[in-house]
Design an enzyme around this catalytic site. Structure first.
Site, mmCIF file in Angstrom:
data_model
loop_
_atom_site.group_PDB
_atom_site.id
_atom_site.type_symbol
_atom_site.label_atom_id
_atom_site.label_comp_id
_atom_site.label_asym_id
_atom_site.label_seq_id
_atom_site.Cartn_x
_atom_site.Cartn_y
_atom_site.Cartn_z
ATOM 1 N N GLY A 30 0.740 -1.279 0.065
ATOM 2 C CA GLY A 30 0.091 -0.084 -0.046
ATOM 3 C C GLY A 30 0.886 1.358 0.058
ATOM 4 O O GLY A 30 1.565 1.385 0.558
ATOM 5 N N SER A 31 0.499 2.129 -0.881
ATOM 6 C CA SER A 31 1.201 3.389 -0.938
ATOM 7 C C SER A 31 0.694 4.532 -2.089
ATOM 8 O O SER A 31 -0.658 4.344 -1.966
ATOM 9 C CB SER A 31 2.653 3.074 -1.235
ATOM 10 O OG SER A 31 3.449 4.286 -0.802
#
Length: 215
Positions: A182-183
């Site tokens: 996730g980013s």
């Protein structure tokens, strides 16, 4: 389809799960049951996280497709001094842990610029994460102009994967990497480009048309 970046993690996770199941068969332990259950949940999560579905790629050279799955959290004008050397339109896409994390090439062209920047691991949805966080910056020269892609690590994401090298010729929609767990991906495009997405809109890598490059 599972992305190859996840093979090693899934194999290790799966092997651990099988070992725990074997131990559980010979040992009646409540603690072992809980650990085995959690390992199973983690294995399921890794299959979900590293999924890599096929996409229908628009076949028009002037279109810019989304480099990531997620939600558009920012559309603004910025000064880009590293590769574009001009003002540009910034489109930021936030990827949660539940989104597909395979990144795709937004436009066809040549890889002219690659730059890894070490940094912090602040929450990727924060405005200053684009400048402060660890990131890999890629510049592509297309027939219609230059664009810049930033793969930005976040508070959980600590590993940026990119298979590109300077001089590579790439085509719209090709897989080129991912950010594990996730980013955020920032896309910087020429000021004269048309933008087709809106703030808070959900986009799909390789399919959603972000905009159109100028003539």
């Amino acid at each position: 389809m599972i992305n190859k970046s996840g093979y090693k993690i899934i194999i290790v996770n799966g092997s651990l799960f099988i070992c725990l199941l074997t131990l559980l068969h010979f040992n009646d332990s409540r603690l072992l049951e809980v650990i085995t259950f959690l390992t199973c949940i983690l294995l399921f999560f890794h299959f979900l996280f590293f999924r890599d579905p096929e996409r229908e790629i628009p076949q028009y050279e002037d279109l810019i497709v989304s480099p990531a799955d997620g939600k558009v959290i920012k559309i603004t004008e910025v000064e880009e001094d590293h590769y574009l050397h001009s003002r540009a339109i910034l489109v930021s896409i936030f990827m949660s842990v539940f989104d597909v994390h395979v990144n795709r090439v937004p436009v066809s062209g040549e890889i002219e610029y690659l730059n890894y920047r070490s940094g912090k691991f602040k929450p990727a949805y924060k405005d200053n994460s684009s400048e402060l966080n660890e990131q890999l910056v890629t510049g592509i020269k297309s027939l219609r102009g230059k664009i810049l892609i930033k793969q930005i690590a976040g508070i959980i994401a600590r590993r940026i994967v990119c298979s590109l090298k300077k001089g590579d010729m790439v085509r719209t929609g090709e897989r080129f990497g991912m950010i594990k767990y996730g980013s955020r991906v920032d896309l910087l495009i020429p000021m004269a480009s048309k933008i087709y997405v809106k703030l808070h809109e959900r986009v799909i890598a390789g399919e959603t048309i972000i905009g159109e490059l100028p003539d």
